[in-house]
Design a protein around this motif. Structure first.
Motif, PDB file in Angstrom:
ATOM      1  N   SER A 101       0.819  -1.223   0.000  1.00  0.00           N
ATOM      2  CA  SER A 101       0.000   0.000   0.000  1.00  0.00           C
ATOM      3  C   SER A 101       0.852   1.273   0.000  1.00  0.00           C
ATOM      4  O   SER A 101       0.369   2.337  -0.372  1.00  0.00           O
ATOM      5  CB  SER A 101      -0.962  -0.013   1.193  1.00  0.00           C
ATOM      6  OG  SER A 101      -0.268  -0.266   2.388  1.00  0.00           O
ATOM      7  N   THR A 105       0.375   4.690  -5.163  1.00  0.00           N
ATOM      8  CA  THR A 105       0.446   5.819  -6.105  1.00  0.00           C
ATOM      9  C   THR A 105       1.360   5.466  -7.286  1.00  0.00           C
ATOM     10  O   THR A 105       1.002   5.676  -8.449  1.00  0.00           O
ATOM     11  CB  THR A 105       0.955   7.079  -5.384  1.00  0.00           C
ATOM     12  OG1 THR A 105       0.067   7.327  -4.287  1.00  0.00           O
ATOM     13  CG2 THR A 105       0.970   8.283  -6.309  1.00  0.00           C
ATOM     14  N   LYS A 162     -11.065   5.235 -10.394  1.00  0.00           N
ATOM     15  CA  LYS A 162     -10.291   5.639  -9.217  1.00  0.00           C
ATOM     16  C   LYS A 162     -11.105   6.580  -8.327  1.00  0.00           C
ATOM     17  O   LYS A 162     -11.055   6.496  -7.089  1.00  0.00           O
ATOM     18  CB  LYS A 162      -9.016   6.339  -9.694  1.00  0.00           C
ATOM     19  CG  LYS A 162      -8.147   6.868  -8.582  1.00  0.00           C
ATOM     20  CD  LYS A 162      -6.917   7.567  -9.165  1.00  0.00           C
ATOM     21  CE  LYS A 162      -6.190   8.357  -8.105  1.00  0.00           C
ATOM     22  NZ  LYS A 162      -5.841   9.708  -8.563  1.00  0.00           N
ATOM     23  N   THR A 198     -12.720   0.389   2.504  1.00  0.00           N
ATOM     24  CA  THR A 198     -11.733   1.060   3.326  1.00  0.00           C
ATOM     25  C   THR A 198     -10.552   0.110   3.514  1.00  0.00           C
ATOM     26  O   THR A 198     -10.731  -1.060   3.830  1.00  0.00           O
ATOM     27  CB  THR A 198     -12.341   1.392   4.701  1.00  0.00           C
ATOM     28  OG1 THR A 198     -13.555   2.111   4.465  1.00  0.00           O
ATOM     29  CG2 THR A 198     -11.409   2.239   5.531  1.00  0.00           C
ATOM     30  N   THR A 202      -4.667   2.725   3.971  1.00  0.00           N
ATOM     31  CA  THR A 202      -4.869   3.916   3.133  1.00  0.00           C
ATOM     32  C   THR A 202      -6.285   4.471   3.264  1.00  0.00           C
ATOM     33  O   THR A 202      -6.645   5.431   2.584  1.00  0.00           O
ATOM     34  CB  THR A 202      -4.577   3.589   1.646  1.00  0.00           C
ATOM     35  OG1 THR A 202      -5.437   2.503   1.249  1.00  0.00           O
ATOM     36  CG2 THR A 202      -3.132   3.193   1.438  1.00  0.00           C
ATOM     37  N   ASP A 204      -9.911   5.524   2.862  1.00  0.00           N
ATOM     38  CA  ASP A 204     -10.834   5.600   1.727  1.00  0.00           C
ATOM     39  C   ASP A 204     -10.209   6.284   0.523  1.00  0.00           C
ATOM     40  O   ASP A 204     -10.908   6.734  -0.385  1.00  0.00           O
ATOM     41  CB  ASP A 204     -12.118   6.325   2.147  1.00  0.00           C
ATOM     42  CG  ASP A 204     -12.888   5.506   3.181  1.00  0.00           C
ATOM     43  OD1 ASP A 204     -12.886   4.262   3.057  1.00  0.00           O
ATOM     44  OD2 ASP A 204     -13.454   6.103   4.109  1.00  0.00           O
ATOM     45  N   THR A 205      -8.878   6.363   0.507  1.00  0.00           N
ATOM     46  CA  THR A 205      -8.198   7.049  -0.597  1.00  0.00           C
ATOM     47  C   THR A 205      -8.488   6.380  -1.934  1.00  0.00           C
ATOM     48  O   THR A 205      -8.614   7.038  -2.959  1.00  0.00           O
ATOM     49  CB  THR A 205      -6.670   7.034  -0.363  1.00  0.00           C
ATOM     50  OG1 THR A 205      -6.432   7.524   0.950  1.00  0.00           O
ATOM     51  CG2 THR A 205      -5.943   7.886  -1.386  1.00  0.00           C
ATOM     52  N   TRP A 206      -8.573   5.054  -1.910  1.00  0.00           N
ATOM     53  CA  TRP A 206      -8.660   4.334  -3.177  1.00  0.00           C
ATOM     54  C   TRP A 206     -10.007   3.629  -3.333  1.00  0.00           C
ATOM     55  O   TRP A 206     -10.515   3.047  -2.388  1.00  0.00           O
ATOM     56  CB  TRP A 206      -7.536   3.300  -3.275  1.00  0.00           C
ATOM     57  CG  TRP A 206      -6.182   3.949  -3.304  1.00  0.00           C
ATOM     58  CD1 TRP A 206      -5.385   4.241  -2.240  1.00  0.00           C
ATOM     59  CD2 TRP A 206      -5.502   4.419  -4.464  1.00  0.00           C
ATOM     60  NE1 TRP A 206      -4.242   4.866  -2.655  1.00  0.00           N
ATOM     61  CE2 TRP A 206      -4.275   4.994  -4.017  1.00  0.00           C
ATOM     62  CE3 TRP A 206      -5.793   4.434  -5.839  1.00  0.00           C
ATOM     63  CZ2 TRP A 206      -3.346   5.556  -4.908  1.00  0.00           C
ATOM     64  CZ3 TRP A 206      -4.867   4.988  -6.707  1.00  0.00           C
ATOM     65  CH2 TRP A 206      -3.664   5.549  -6.252  1.00  0.00           C
ATOM     66  N   ASN A 207     -10.517   3.689  -4.555  1.00  0.00           N
ATOM     67  CA  ASN A 207     -11.699   2.892  -4.904  1.00  0.00           C
ATOM     68  C   ASN A 207     -11.324   1.742  -5.826  1.00  0.00           C
ATOM     69  O   ASN A 207     -12.155   0.930  -6.196  1.00  0.00           O
ATOM     70  CB  ASN A 207     -12.738   3.771  -5.601  1.00  0.00           C
ATOM     71  CG  ASN A 207     -13.269   4.836  -4.654  1.00  0.00           C
ATOM     72  OD1 ASN A 207     -13.919   4.523  -3.668  1.00  0.00           O
ATOM     73  ND2 ASN A 207     -12.961   6.093  -4.940  1.00  0.00           N
TER      74      ASN A 207
END
Ligand code: ATP
Ligand code: MG
Length: 555
Positions: A101, A105, A162, A198, A202, A204-207
């Motif tokens: 994780s 990015t 995203k 979740t 990280t 809820d930064t990523w979907n």
């Protein structure tokens, strides 16, 4: 089963030697990459010993890296347990643990890069359609109708995936490789899927989350891993990992090598199956002493040293193998025999009253903590006219030969471990005819001395002083499964659980000092087996039997 007790170099060591000699690498970097979706088991211990062991041997580095790409099944509690287990096994890594994780990015940027290179596309086939298009081992696959969509459209859709604007399951990002490849892994594998979840690190930064296949090799490349060691089932994924390395601007080019998984008979070594045992409450938790997990083995009383010795004895080979659990048990005993303090615990007690009290001149007995190791010192055990011995160590049957029954027989002599020789004189029975008490007499002046010529004790038995002994409970374990390979055949492995894998014996009597025992203190309860105090037994004194004394394994 082949072992390499004298440790000739295995094939990965040979590869490393060649890499160093040819200057292909200057420093060995390995990693142990668990997914935090369960607790570590004995199979992982082998991988840990191989990866950390190689780093140690070559003065390199081994990272602990969590492959935390799937929040659906992962949990911080698993991360914590894994860290604790690797440390307990005695291995260290530099700096903090690493996490997939941490690279989300970077991985996303590389996904974008592949799209711009016309090497990836957003696909709208659902899971079922994707399976149908994939083909089979004998039939080539079919191109997705979305395969030729424009780069700009894929970039836009990936961005929307995203941002959480697309429903779960509606789209995936796929690599554009070869739908007719003989290797199914290369038939446009999924790189990203939508999961509106979740993540434990990280949030809820990523979907969207990267697939294991897209993440794993690139994580290695980021960390500069030189020898990416995994188990055989990943051999067919290697061409895909190499494809990523070839087509992405990665900072290094790890090489993957596969070795055989460690399987043990009479148990299962798969996190999914172990989780089922826990979830369905067939065991008391991941650290149930019957589990082949590192934490279960620890709670059972197996030392980290025994696990490492066992793992080091195993061949690192290119075939999977099932190792006889007796071989593991041999290493457990071997270690405990050297390192466990001796103590006495009477599991099924019967009272012995010594009637010639004026001949008892000692109120304490000095007993060695180890028969062959002076350095382990001595302990002072209280002694009085009331002691407990095990019911199984006494009989009124005088017809039993000395050879057959080397214990206490009415009218005959036996030695108490480290103490007096005694003779059984009489028994007291209750109304139902059960023996409630044995009346006996000591032979004076026999502590630490040979028996007088006229007396031949049948053997030596263990005992505890009745007045000072502590009550305790003893957990006796048997194998978790009643068949060697619970996972083969028609039946579900759960069907083969051994109903007698745990027997709790209450009302045992243990030497008074043992009230202060803590989990991880190893004891040999003389003539019974190896024990350690159970965790969480602060109120009641509970001991787990690690293993019995007899070793049948032949190398
Ligand atoms: P499981 O099948 O129990 O779920 P896994 O392979 O999915 O195991 P990971 O967390 O991915 O579990 O494993 C981390 C590392 O441990 C991997 O490199 C894997 O190859 C290795 N490993 C897992 N099980 C074994 C085993 N039985 N013997 C040797 N190595 C193993
Ligand atoms: Mg895995």
């Amino acid at each position: 089963m082949t072992t390499n007790l004298d440790k000739p170099s295995h094939f990965i060591q040979q590869i490393i030697n060649a890499d160093l000699a040819a200057n292909r690498i200057s420093k060995v970097i390995t990693r142990f990459p668990p997914e935090p979706n369960g607790y570590l088991h004995i199979g992982h211990a082998k991988s840990i010993c191989v990866n950390f062991g190689l780093a140690e041997q070559y003065n390199g580095i081994c990272n602990l890296r969590f492959d935390d790409t799937n929040p659906e099944k992962e949990d911080q509690a698993f991360v914590d347990a894994i860290i604790a287990d690797v440390k307990w096994l005695g291995f260290e890594w530099q700096g903090d643990a690493c996490y997939a994780s941490n690279y989300f990015t970077q991985l996303y940027e590389w996904a974008v890069y592949l799209i711009t290179q016309n090497k990836a596309y957003v696909c709208e086939l659902n899971a079922e359609q994707m399976r149908a298009y994939r083909g089979t081992l004998t039939e080539p696959g079919t191109n997705s109708p979305f395969r030729d969509r424009s780069t700009s459209e894929s970039l836009l859709l990936l961005e929307q995936m995203k941002l959480g604007k697309i429903d779960e399951g509606a789209m995936t990002l796929r690599a554009k490789i070869d739908m007719s490849s003989s290797n199914i892994n290369l038939r446009d594998p999924v790189l990203y899927r939508i999961k509106k979840m979740t993540h434990q690190r990280t949030g809820d930064t990523w979907n969207i989350y990267p697939s294991y296949d897209f993440a794993h090799g690139q994580e290695d490349a980021i960390e500069g891993v030189t020898h990416s060691i995994c188990t055989l089932e990943f051999a067919a994924n290697r061409p895909l990992y190499d494809w990523f390395v070839t087509h992405l601007p990665v900072p290094s080019e790890p090489k993957q090598y596969e070795f055989g998984r460690l399987n043990l008979n009479y148990t299962v070594t798969s996190k999914r199956k172990l989780k089922l045992l826990v979830d369905e409450k067939h065991v008391a938790g991941w650290d149930d002493p019957r589990m082949p997990t590192i934490s279960g083995l620890r709670r059972r009383g197996v030392s980290a040293r025994a696990i490492r010795n066992f793992c080091d004895s195993l061949a690192v080979a290119k075939t999977d193998g099932t190792v006889d659990v007796a071989q593991f048990e041999h290493f457990i005993r071997d270690d405990l025999n050297i390192n466990a303090k001796r103590a006495m615990c009477v599991i099924n007690p019967v009272l012995v009253r010594l009637t010639n009290t004026s001949d008892i001149t000692l109120s304490t007995i000095l007993a060695p903590n180890h028969p062959n190791d002076e350095l382990m010192g001595h302990r002072i055990i209280p002694f009085s006219e009331e002691i407990f011995i095990d019911r199984a160590d006494f009989t009124v049957d005088t017809s039993l030969s000395r050879k057959k029954f080397k214990r206490l027989v009415i009218g005959d002599y036996v030695r108490l471990r480290a103490g007096y020789i005694i003779r059984a004189d009489e028994v007291i029975k209750d109304a139902a005819g059960a023996i409630t008490e044995i009346l006996a007499s000591v032979v004076p002046n026999t502590v630490g001395k040979d028996a007088p010529d006229s007396i031949r004790p049948r053997g030596v038995i263990h005992w505890v002083d009745a007045k000072t002994a502590h009550d305790c409970c003893v957990n006796l374990y048997d194998r978790l499964f009643s068949v060697a390979d619970p996972d083969s055949g028609e039946d579900h492995f759960i069907e083969h659980l051994n109903p007698k894998s745990l027997v709790k014996v209450e009302g045992c009597k243990v030497e008074s000092d043992l009230a202060h025992a803590v989990p991880g203190d190893y004891y040999q309860f003389e003539r019974e087996g190896y024990f350690t105090r159970d965790v969480g037994s602060d109120e009641e004194l509970v001991f787990n039997c690690t293993i019995g004394l007899r070793d049948n394994w032949k190398a």
